[in-house]
Design an enzyme around this catalytic site. Sequence first.
Site, PDB file in Angstrom:
ATOM      1  N   GLU A  23       0.838  -1.213   0.000  1.00  0.00           N
ATOM      2  CA  GLU A  23       0.000   0.000   0.000  1.00  0.00           C
ATOM      3  C   GLU A  23       0.868   1.256   0.000  1.00  0.00           C
ATOM      4  O   GLU A  23       2.062   1.201   0.315  1.00  0.00           O
ATOM      5  CB  GLU A  23      -0.941  -0.011   1.202  1.00  0.00           C
ATOM      6  CG  GLU A  23      -0.231  -0.202   2.519  1.00  0.00           C
ATOM      7  CD  GLU A  23      -0.840   0.609   3.649  1.00  0.00           C
ATOM      8  OE1 GLU A  23      -1.279   1.740   3.398  1.00  0.00           O
ATOM      9  OE2 GLU A  23      -0.821   0.117   4.778  1.00  0.00           O
ATOM     10  N   LYS A 157      -2.927  -1.549  14.659  1.00  0.00           N
ATOM     11  CA  LYS A 157      -2.146  -0.511  15.361  1.00  0.00           C
ATOM     12  C   LYS A 157      -2.618  -0.360  16.813  1.00  0.00           C
ATOM     13  O   LYS A 157      -3.811  -0.338  17.085  1.00  0.00           O
ATOM     14  CB  LYS A 157      -2.267   0.805  14.596  1.00  0.00           C
ATOM     15  CG  LYS A 157      -1.419   0.776  13.320  1.00  0.00           C
ATOM     16  CD  LYS A 157      -1.447   2.092  12.590  1.00  0.00           C
ATOM     17  CE  LYS A 157      -2.621   2.237  11.669  1.00  0.00           C
ATOM     18  NZ  LYS A 157      -2.635   1.360  10.512  1.00  0.00           N
TER      19      LYS A 157
HETATM   20  N1  PSU Z   1       0.287   0.481   8.648  1.00  0.00           N
HETATM   21  C1  PSU Z   1       1.273   1.305   9.085  1.00  0.00           C
HETATM   22  N2  PSU Z   1       1.086   2.660   8.938  1.00  0.00           N
HETATM   23  C2  PSU Z   1      -0.058   3.184   8.356  1.00  0.00           C
HETATM   24  C3  PSU Z   1      -1.085   2.302   7.896  1.00  0.00           C
HETATM   25  C4  PSU Z   1      -0.851   0.953   8.068  1.00  0.00           C
HETATM   26  O1  PSU Z   1       2.292   0.853   9.602  1.00  0.00           O
HETATM   27  O2  PSU Z   1      -0.168   4.422   8.242  1.00  0.00           O
HETATM   28  C5  PSU Z   1      -2.343   2.893   7.247  1.00  0.00           C
HETATM   29  C6  PSU Z   1      -3.019   1.876   6.333  1.00  0.00           C
HETATM   30  O3  PSU Z   1      -3.137   2.465   5.056  1.00  0.00           O
HETATM   31  C7  PSU Z   1      -4.397   1.643   6.948  1.00  0.00           C
HETATM   32  C8  PSU Z   1      -4.639   3.003   7.540  1.00  0.00           C
HETATM   33  O4  PSU Z   1      -5.355   1.251   6.021  1.00  0.00           O
HETATM   34  O5  PSU Z   1      -3.386   3.287   8.173  1.00  0.00           O
HETATM   35  C9  PSU Z   1      -5.817   3.014   8.510  1.00  0.00           C
HETATM   36  O6  PSU Z   1      -6.393   4.270   8.508  1.00  0.00           O
HETATM   37  P1  PSU Z   1      -7.810   4.531   9.228  1.00  0.00           P
HETATM   38  O7  PSU Z   1      -7.576   4.232  10.671  1.00  0.00           O
HETATM   39  O8  PSU Z   1      -8.119   5.997   8.963  1.00  0.00           O
HETATM   40  O9  PSU Z   1      -8.801   3.631   8.572  1.00  0.00           O
END
Ligand code: PSU
Length: 307
Positions: A23, A157
């Site tokens: 990604e 996360k």
């Molecule tokens: N993994 C990481 N750093 C990130 C992400 C994933 O180590 O920044 C990103 C991915 O693109 C994931 C997004 O889909 O964070 C999630 O965002 P949200 O919580 O707004 O859905």
Amino acid sequence: MDFIFSKEIKKHKSNNLPILALESTIIAHGMPYPENYHFAKNIELNCRKQGVAPATIAVLDGRIHIGLEDKELKKICESKKILKLSKRDLPFALAQKQCGATTVSATIWIAYKASISVFSTGGIGGVHREVEKHFDVSQDLKVLSETPIITVSAGAKSILDLPKTIEKLETLGVPIVGYKSNFFPAFYTRSCGLRIEKNVDTEKQVALLFLEHLRLDLCSSLLVVNPISKKNEIPQDKIDFFISKALILAKKQGVSGKNLTPFLLETLRKETKGDSLKANISLAENNVKLGAKIAKELSLCVNMAFN
Ligand code: PSU
Ligand code: MN
């Protein structure tokens, strides 16, 4: 769907060679420049060393790119204006000829549509803390439930509510399998303390598991969770302290929605004097190495079945 494949991806596709989807939000919105560019180049190199083509996915001027040329990758890393695109944002981005980095949800959907079966990231999105107050649940979870692809991550996360994220994954029917681990990883730490029922010790086991998954016509992703290395993990109590501080700051500044995850990651980086970024890079590199090995095994299994 209309894609622009890089030369390398085209070559691997036409020769049935392994490809790993990656990604671009993790680099555009999850890390600062130039660390993000070095990270992106490094993981691509690690894939190639294993004979796997890195398919970094992004939207440039309204076109979906699968595999980026160097200057395209640099643009994604440097640009301050690049959008964060989840799956539901894609039609608008294409119609308005926008440039955007793709999150887990957008990337796995595109990869699946392009017949790429393995994807690696850092940590998936999930249920945010205090969900009852704002209902913020990442689109990643829903799209993981409707996209048959292998997703490799270091859990979700730890800025999230991990027990609720795990429950939601169950409700959505997303199988979770620990790679050499009995616990759900908490991104910066090896375990969030919650057990997972299933685990595997080899990449081949993951490939065989996914083939059964497909034979059963299951339409969800197979989530492979791979803990950060012992050497690079941040102790739970240390990172929890900084996460609480970052969450308070986000509330104070009224940060929510799409901006919340990037804001929390950036605040943690500053608060930990770069340690959280180091850990993030290390765990994401591990996931790419594992994803590449799984892609190789899967391609061996599939090629054997057809020859
Ligand atoms: N993994 C990481 N750093 C990130 C992400 C994933 O180590 O920044 C990103 C991915 O693109 C994931 C997004 O889909 O964070 C999630 O965002 P949200 O919580 O707004 O859905
Ligand atoms: Mn959200």
